[in-house]
Design a protein around this motif. Structure first.
Motif, PDB file in Angstrom:
ATOM      1  N   ALA A 134      -4.682  12.042  -5.008  1.00 10.89           N
ATOM      2  CA  ALA A 134      -5.934  12.134  -5.769  1.00 10.89           C
ATOM      3  C   ALA A 134      -6.453  10.751  -6.126  1.00 10.89           C
ATOM      4  CB  ALA A 134      -5.708  12.957  -7.035  1.00 10.89           C
ATOM      5  N   GLN A 135      -5.539   9.844  -6.497  1.00 11.12           N
ATOM      6  CA  GLN A 135      -5.962   8.486  -6.825  1.00 11.12           C
ATOM      7  C   GLN A 135      -6.454   7.764  -5.576  1.00 11.12           C
ATOM      8  OE1 GLN A 135      -3.107   6.338  -9.164  1.00 11.12           O
ATOM      9  NE2 GLN A 135      -4.283   4.436  -9.168  1.00 11.12           N
ATOM     10  N   LEU A 136      -5.783   7.987  -4.452  1.00 12.13           N
ATOM     11  CA  LEU A 136      -6.225   7.398  -3.195  1.00 12.13           C
ATOM     12  C   LEU A 136      -7.642   7.851  -2.851  1.00 12.13           C
ATOM     13  CD1 LEU A 136      -5.382   5.757  -0.593  1.00 12.13           C
ATOM     14  CD2 LEU A 136      -4.801   7.991   0.396  1.00 12.13           C
ATOM     15  N   ARG A 137      -7.897   9.136  -2.999  1.00 15.13           N
ATOM     16  CA  ARG A 137      -9.229   9.661  -2.691  1.00 15.13           C
ATOM     17  C   ARG A 137     -10.287   9.073  -3.629  1.00 15.13           C
ATOM     18  NH1 ARG A 137      -9.592  13.785   0.792  1.00 15.13           N
ATOM     19  NH2 ARG A 137      -7.638  14.705   1.524  1.00 15.13           N
ATOM     20  N   ALA A 138      -9.938   8.954  -4.917  1.00  6.41           N
ATOM     21  CA  ALA A 138     -10.904   8.430  -5.881  1.00  6.41           C
ATOM     22  C   ALA A 138     -11.244   6.972  -5.601  1.00  6.41           C
ATOM     23  CB  ALA A 138     -10.358   8.585  -7.292  1.00  6.41           C
ATOM     24  N   GLU A 187      -7.877  13.963   5.894  1.00  6.87           N
ATOM     25  CA  GLU A 187      -6.520  13.756   5.422  1.00  6.87           C
ATOM     26  C   GLU A 187      -6.107  12.293   5.532  1.00  6.87           C
ATOM     27  OE1 GLU A 187      -4.710  16.066   3.983  1.00  6.87           O
ATOM     28  OE2 GLU A 187      -6.376  17.474   4.258  1.00  6.87           O
ATOM     29  N   PRO A 188      -5.265  11.812   4.613  1.00  8.14           N
ATOM     30  CA  PRO A 188      -4.700  10.472   4.750  1.00  8.14           C
ATOM     31  C   PRO A 188      -3.830  10.378   6.003  1.00  8.14           C
ATOM     32  CG  PRO A 188      -4.357  11.345   2.534  1.00  8.14           C
ATOM     33  CD  PRO A 188      -4.817  12.492   3.383  1.00  8.14           C
ATOM     34  N   SER A 209       5.680   7.203   1.040  1.00  9.86           N
ATOM     35  CA  SER A 209       4.803   7.112  -0.123  1.00  9.86           C
ATOM     36  C   SER A 209       3.513   6.386   0.247  1.00  9.86           C
ATOM     37  CB  SER A 209       5.499   6.385  -1.269  1.00  9.86           C
ATOM     38  OG  SER A 209       5.568   5.000  -1.024  1.00  9.86           O
ATOM     39  N   ILE A 210       2.430   6.735  -0.447  1.00  6.98           N
ATOM     40  CA  ILE A 210       1.128   6.152  -0.108  1.00  6.98           C
ATOM     41  C   ILE A 210       1.147   4.641  -0.265  1.00  6.98           C
ATOM     42  CG2 ILE A 210      -1.290   6.016  -0.833  1.00  6.98           C
ATOM     43  CD1 ILE A 210      -1.135   9.024  -1.421  1.00  6.98           C
ATOM     44  N   LEU A 211       1.712   4.152  -1.367  1.00  6.46           N
ATOM     45  CA  LEU A 211       1.700   2.707  -1.574  1.00  6.46           C
ATOM     46  C   LEU A 211       2.597   1.971  -0.583  1.00  6.46           C
ATOM     47  CD1 LEU A 211       1.514   2.291  -5.445  1.00  6.46           C
ATOM     48  CD2 LEU A 211      -0.298   2.064  -3.748  1.00  6.46           C
ATOM     49  N   ASP A 261     -10.588  -4.918 -10.034  1.00  4.31           N
ATOM     50  CA  ASP A 261      -9.990  -3.633 -10.373  1.00  4.31           C
ATOM     51  C   ASP A 261     -10.187  -2.726  -9.158  1.00  4.31           C
ATOM     52  OD1 ASP A 261     -12.344  -1.505 -10.964  1.00  4.31           O
ATOM     53  OD2 ASP A 261     -13.000  -3.501 -11.602  1.00  4.31           O
ATOM     54  N   PRO A 262      -9.624  -1.519  -9.149  1.00  2.00           N
ATOM     55  CA  PRO A 262      -9.705  -0.691  -7.941  1.00  2.00           C
ATOM     56  C   PRO A 262     -11.115  -0.325  -7.500  1.00  2.00           C
ATOM     57  CG  PRO A 262      -7.914   0.075  -9.324  1.00  2.00           C
ATOM     58  CD  PRO A 262      -8.656  -0.953 -10.122  1.00  2.00           C
ATOM     59  N   ASP A 263     -12.118  -0.480  -8.360  1.00  2.00           N
ATOM     60  CA  ASP A 263     -13.485  -0.138  -7.967  1.00  2.00           C
ATOM     61  C   ASP A 263     -14.363  -1.372  -7.795  1.00  2.00           C
ATOM     62  OD1 ASP A 263     -15.306   1.871  -7.198  1.00  2.00           O
ATOM     63  OD2 ASP A 263     -16.267   1.848  -9.171  1.00  2.00           O
TER      64      ASP A 263
END
Length: 480
Positions: A291-295, A304-305, A310-312, A443-445
């Motif tokens: 969910a964080q990846l998508r955001a 799909e990823p 793990s994603i990280l 930051d992430p955004d």
């Protein structure tokens, strides 16, 4: 620069004169933002297709800001030969960089503050919600190309020194060197030569590379792992000339067909890299869900990823390969033709621990072994940058952690970054005893390199305070 590590009574929970430092950062923040907006207005794109006069103007503007601090014995704009041109009669020079220096006194350490004043190309204006070089405040974010990457890094250094001298006075014992590069976004071609030519002025006990990010809007981070980079052009040829696709299609392979088949071999069915010889690193990663990846990435619903584990770990510890450009007929000019040749730009990220040149050879070997239908492959414009792992055991990292926790009210996260800062390997080679701290204001955004790049002012304010507290801690350190 001191020969041995300096010692203090641990990393105190509170920085001396912390309240005065905090007040100085806050009082100076409007001027900091005003100076940042002036820098962002300068379209200092360092790529060859853009006017280099803007990069020169940016360097001069940064130099004036640094001179205005009143603490340096030397502030200058200088250039060095690009790599490979050193022995030419008239060597090509790299982009202008700002260098400044003040000597340490009374056994205090010296810190080198790095950032870069060049920026990425803006792309299409219509992709921006406001003009890329007209800094615009919307809510808590300042939008503009370079607002985060990396003119805010420059201003973090400038604002920190301003606040430090406002609270402690200009008669500091801390040694400070400044290096604001002008070509980081275009290969840092003169970086190594600049370090060698100015080694005495840049030598330091600790180096802050202000070109990374933070975990989120409320949590600071120290970047401890960076992937390396490999990029090259690949040309695929199958025909001596174009031919009618109706007359000969189905009997001869066109270059686009061969390119699609060839490039697809770089990944397996999960989208993980499938190139023998590329390695992965092994380290723990924080919690980070899909969910964080998508955001943070804008991954569309239903898409799909890719990859495994793990994603990280996929982003920080494993290799990746991306095709970032294709030279081929566009749809507007597409005719019923078998295309004889196609060129693509291959961009790969290399896991920490693997040599980037070794990774390039592995990818090239894979492509040559999998060329379909005997297609001819040509490689050129190869660029490599080494990955990096930070040693987190030194006193400088401990002081940074303490300063960040004090400024943000939260302990920092040690994080990896999927991107690359290849010149750090050159810093290590030139200054092997220096402790390197990779910090930043993003930051992430923040969307660095993308349309609508922005800086969150709350993150920026806390980042400036953290660096100010760190410098104050170093100015207070005593020899053993």
């Amino acid at each position: 620069m001191t020969d041995s590590l300096l010692t203090a009574a641990g990393s105190a929970a509170t920085t001396p004169k912390a309240d005065e430092l905090r007040a100085a950062v806050e009082a100076g923040f409007p001027s900091t933002i005003a100076d940042l907006t002036c820098l962002v207005k300068i379209p200092s794109v360092s790529w060859p297709a853009f006017d280099p006069a803007h990069v020169h103007a940016s360097a001069e503007a940064v130099a004036e800001l640094v001179r205005g601090l009143g603490v340096f014995d030397l502030v200058d704009v200088r250039r060095a030969p690009v790599a490979g041109a050193e022995d030419d009669a008239e060597p090509q020079l790299g982009a202008p960089a700002v260098i400044a220096h003040r000597a340490a006194r009374n056994g205090r350490p010296t810190v080198l503050l790095y950032a870069h004043h060049d920026v990425q190309p803006p792309g299409k204006d219509e992709d921006w919600d406001s003009a890329p070089f007209e800094p615009t405040l919307r809510g808590d974010r300042l939008y503009g190309r370079g607002a985060a990457d990396d003119k805010a890094g420059i201003m973090a250094h400038v604002a920190s020194i301003r606040a430090l001298t406002e609270a402690l006075g200009p008669d500091l014992d801390l040694g400070i060197a400044v290096f604001i590069e002008g070509e980081e976004e275009y290969l840092s071609q003169s970086f190594g030569n600049f370090l060698r030519e100015h080694r005495e002025l840049l030598a330091a006990d600790a180096i802050i590379v202000a070109d990374s990010g933070n975990w989120d809007l409320e949590t600071p981070a120290i970047t401890v792992a960076l992937r390396g980079a490999v990029a090259f052009n690949l040309r695929i040829d199958t025909l001596g000339h174009a031919s009618h696709s109706g007359m000969f299609g189905g009997a001869v392979p066109d270059a686009m067909f061969a390119a699609i088949r060839l490039l697809d071999t770089l990944w397996d069915a999960d989208g993980a890299v499938a190139v023998e010889g590329l390695t992965s690193a092994d380290f723990e990663t924080p919690e980070y869900d899909e969910a964080q990846l998508r955001a943070e990435t804008g991954l569309l619903d239903g898409v799909e990823p890719v990859g495994r584990d793990s994603i990280l770990s996929r982003i920080w510890a494993k290799p990746s390969i991306t095709i970032t450009g294709i030279d081929a007929p566009d749809i507007a000019n597409a005719s019923n033709t078998l295309v004889p040749g196609v060129k693509v730009r291959v961009s790969a990220r290399v896991a920490p621990g693997q040599d980037a040149r070794e990774a390039y050879e592995a990818i090239r070997t894979h492509l040559e072994a999998n060329a379909p239908f005997g297609a001819r492959l040509t490689f050129d414009d190869v660029d490599t940058g080494q990955p990096f792992l930070v040693d987190t055991t030194g006193w400088a990292v401990a002081e940074t952690r303490a300063a960040m926790a004090e400024a943000w009210g939260r302990e920092p996260v040690e994080m990896g970054v999927g991107g690359s800062i290849p010149f750090i390997a050159e810093l290590v080679d030139e200054f092997p005893a220096a402790q390197i701290l990779v910090t930043g204001v993003e930051d992430p955004d923040s969307r660095a390199h993308s349309p609508n790049e922005s800086l969150h002012l709350g993150v920026f304010r806390r980042s400036v305070l953290a660096e100010t507290l760190f410098l104050a801690r170093l100015d207070a350190r005593t020899t053993e």
